[in-house]
Design a protein around this motif. Sequence first.
Motif, PDB file in Angstrom:
ATOM      1  N   ALA A  37     -48.094  13.242  41.976  1.00  0.00           N
ATOM      2  CA  ALA A  37     -47.693  12.056  42.733  1.00  0.00           C
ATOM      3  C   ALA A  37     -48.593  11.852  43.949  1.00  0.00           C
ATOM      4  N   ILE A  38     -48.996  12.931  44.592  1.00  0.00           N
ATOM      5  CA  ILE A  38     -49.912  12.815  45.733  1.00  0.00           C
ATOM      6  C   ILE A  38     -51.275  12.312  45.262  1.00  0.00           C
ATOM      7  N   ILE A  39     -51.751  12.817  44.128  1.00  0.00           N
ATOM      8  CA  ILE A  39     -53.028  12.343  43.587  1.00  0.00           C
ATOM      9  C   ILE A  39     -52.952  10.864  43.258  1.00  0.00           C
ATOM     10  N   LEU A  40     -51.873  10.448  42.597  1.00  0.00           N
ATOM     11  CA  LEU A  40     -51.722   9.033  42.240  1.00  0.00           C
ATOM     12  C   LEU A  40     -51.562   8.158  43.478  1.00  0.00           C
ATOM     13  N   GLN A  41     -50.799   8.626  44.451  1.00  0.00           N
ATOM     14  CA  GLN A  41     -50.577   7.846  45.664  1.00  0.00           C
ATOM     15  C   GLN A  41     -51.887   7.608  46.416  1.00  0.00           C
ATOM     16  N   ASN A  42     -52.777   8.598  46.408  1.00  0.00           N
ATOM     17  CA  ASN A  42     -54.068   8.427  47.064  1.00  0.00           C
ATOM     18  C   ASN A  42     -54.962   7.439  46.334  1.00  0.00           C
ATOM     19  N   LYS A  43     -54.720   7.242  45.034  1.00  0.00           N
ATOM     20  CA  LYS A  43     -55.522   6.288  44.270  1.00  0.00           C
ATOM     21  C   LYS A  43     -54.947   4.872  44.309  1.00  0.00           C
ATOM     22  N   LEU A  44     -53.677   4.746  44.704  1.00  0.00           N
ATOM     23  CA  LEU A  44     -53.098   3.408  44.833  1.00  0.00           C
ATOM     24  C   LEU A  44     -53.722   2.720  46.039  1.00  0.00           C
ATOM     25  N   ALA A  45     -54.105   1.495  45.854  1.00  0.00           N
ATOM     26  CA  ALA A  45     -54.720   0.741  46.946  1.00  0.00           C
ATOM     27  C   ALA A  45     -54.137  -0.664  46.963  1.00  0.00           C
ATOM     28  N   ALA A  46     -54.184  -1.279  48.114  1.00  0.00           N
ATOM     29  CA  ALA A  46     -53.708  -2.664  48.219  1.00  0.00           C
ATOM     30  C   ALA A  46     -54.690  -3.576  47.490  1.00  0.00           C
ATOM     31  N   PRO A  47     -54.196  -4.642  46.874  1.00  0.00           N
ATOM     32  CA  PRO A  47     -55.105  -5.558  46.179  1.00  0.00           C
ATOM     33  C   PRO A  47     -56.079  -6.218  47.158  1.00  0.00           C
ATOM     34  N   LEU A  48     -57.313  -6.400  46.697  1.00  0.00           N
ATOM     35  CA  LEU A  48     -58.320  -7.033  47.551  1.00  0.00           C
ATOM     36  C   LEU A  48     -57.985  -8.497  47.819  1.00  0.00           C
ATOM     37  N   HIS A  49     -57.578  -9.192  46.785  1.00  0.00           N
ATOM     38  CA  HIS A  49     -57.229 -10.599  46.902  1.00  0.00           C
ATOM     39  C   HIS A  49     -55.823 -10.797  46.349  1.00  0.00           C
ATOM     40  N   PRO A  50     -54.779 -10.640  47.177  1.00  0.00           N
ATOM     41  CA  PRO A  50     -53.401 -10.679  46.673  1.00  0.00           C
ATOM     42  C   PRO A  50     -53.022 -12.000  46.010  1.00  0.00           C
ATOM     43  N   ALA A  51     -53.657 -13.098  46.392  1.00  0.00           N
ATOM     44  CA  ALA A  51     -53.283 -14.399  45.824  1.00  0.00           C
ATOM     45  C   ALA A  51     -53.901 -14.620  44.452  1.00  0.00           C
ATOM     46  N   SER A  52     -54.972 -13.897  44.120  1.00  0.00           N
ATOM     47  CA  SER A  52     -55.639 -14.109  42.835  1.00  0.00           C
ATOM     48  C   SER A  52     -55.010 -13.239  41.749  1.00  0.00           C
ATOM     49  N   TYR A  53     -55.309 -13.598  40.521  1.00  0.00           N
ATOM     50  CA  TYR A  53     -54.799 -12.845  39.374  1.00  0.00           C
ATOM     51  C   TYR A  53     -55.546 -11.523  39.282  1.00  0.00           C
ATOM     52  N   PRO A  54     -54.865 -10.415  38.993  1.00  0.00           N
ATOM     53  CA  PRO A  54     -55.535  -9.106  38.947  1.00  0.00           C
ATOM     54  C   PRO A  54     -56.619  -9.052  37.870  1.00  0.00           C
ATOM     55  N   GLU A  55     -57.599  -8.216  38.133  1.00  0.00           N
ATOM     56  CA  GLU A  55     -58.701  -7.993  37.195  1.00  0.00           C
ATOM     57  C   GLU A  55     -58.222  -7.134  36.021  1.00  0.00           C
ATOM     58  N   PRO A  56     -58.909  -7.188  34.869  1.00  0.00           N
ATOM     59  CA  PRO A  56     -58.534  -6.302  33.753  1.00  0.00           C
ATOM     60  C   PRO A  56     -58.602  -4.816  34.119  1.00  0.00           C
ATOM     61  N   GLN A  57     -59.535  -4.455  34.994  1.00  0.00           N
ATOM     62  CA  GLN A  57     -59.624  -3.065  35.439  1.00  0.00           C
ATOM     63  C   GLN A  57     -58.358  -2.659  36.196  1.00  0.00           C
ATOM     64  N   ASP A  58     -57.730  -3.604  36.905  1.00  0.00           N
ATOM     65  CA  ASP A  58     -56.491  -3.305  37.613  1.00  0.00           C
ATOM     66  C   ASP A  58     -55.366  -2.985  36.642  1.00  0.00           C
ATOM     67  N   PHE A  59     -55.302  -3.747  35.547  1.00  0.00           N
ATOM     68  CA  PHE A  59     -54.273  -3.472  34.547  1.00  0.00           C
ATOM     69  C   PHE A  59     -54.508  -2.119  33.875  1.00  0.00           C
ATOM     70  N   LYS A  60     -55.769  -1.813  33.584  1.00  0.00           N
ATOM     71  CA  LYS A  60     -56.090  -0.511  32.989  1.00  0.00           C
ATOM     72  C   LYS A  60     -55.667   0.614  33.919  1.00  0.00           C
ATOM     73  N   ALA A  61     -55.958   0.477  35.198  1.00  0.00           N
ATOM     74  CA  ALA A  61     -55.589   1.513  36.167  1.00  0.00           C
ATOM     75  C   ALA A  61     -54.070   1.604  36.319  1.00  0.00           C
ATOM     76  N   GLY A  62     -53.394   0.469  36.398  1.00  0.00           N
ATOM     77  CA  GLY A  62     -51.942   0.478  36.551  1.00  0.00           C
ATOM     78  C   GLY A  62     -51.239   1.128  35.377  1.00  0.00           C
ATOM     79  N   TYR A  63     -51.657   0.748  34.160  1.00  0.00           N
ATOM     80  CA  TYR A  63     -51.060   1.368  32.971  1.00  0.00           C
ATOM     81  C   TYR A  63     -51.416   2.850  32.885  1.00  0.00           C
ATOM     82  N   GLY A  64     -52.641   3.205  33.281  1.00  0.00           N
ATOM     83  CA  GLY A  64     -53.057   4.608  33.257  1.00  0.00           C
ATOM     84  C   GLY A  64     -52.261   5.461  34.229  1.00  0.00           C
ATOM     85  N   PHE A  65     -52.024   4.934  35.439  1.00  0.00           N
ATOM     86  CA  PHE A  65     -51.241   5.683  36.421  1.00  0.00           C
ATOM     87  C   PHE A  65     -49.793   5.803  35.981  1.00  0.00           C
TER      88      PHE A  65
END
Length: 191
Positions: free
Chosen positions: A95-123
């Motif tokens: 959980a500490i490792i994952l928490q350190n990899k969680l980051a705030a979105p760069l552009h909160p108003a825009s639709y997330p990038e495909p890499q964001d979905f890959k990371a979210g599902y992976g975590f």
Amino acid sequence: MNCSPVITFIEEEQRMTFVPSAKWDQYLTMIDPYNWGAWGVFLAIAISVLGASWGIFLTGTSLVGGAVKHPRIKSKNLISVLFCEALAIYGIILAIILQNKLAAPLHPASYPEPQDFKAGYGFFAAGAIVGFSNLAAGYCVGALGGTIALADAQNPALFVKCFVMEIFGEAIGLMGVIVSIILSTSMSYAQ
């Protein structure tokens, strides 16, 4: 008419009718990928602690019951309880490792990038893997620890022979941690 991006209700003569406005395969992409990552952190801690507490319960009841007749088994059979506590620590480490990899979105108003979905599902998957492997390991270590305590009460020579099995039960949780760390290190949100 009440509208939302996921569900639409249509009023017809005082009746509410459910009309889905998205296909089932689109629901996973409607959830923010950062939310998936946060749920992975939650699963890593919560289910690991649940597995550890289940193992401590199974070991502790047999240990206390057997120690009534044979008090000598109390001290050396506490190793089973320590193994169960290690499972909770495995979940906290991930959980500490994952928490350190969680980051705030760069552009909160825009639709997330495909890499964001890959990371979210992976975590999310990493948290679920370590959580459920620690749940299984907690049951295994708890059941074996309780059995070893009762066997040790009957015949002290069986302790070391049976203790090896408990180490293999602990390895289930350790394997889940290793797989989760490998999975989570290959994922990152878009920069």
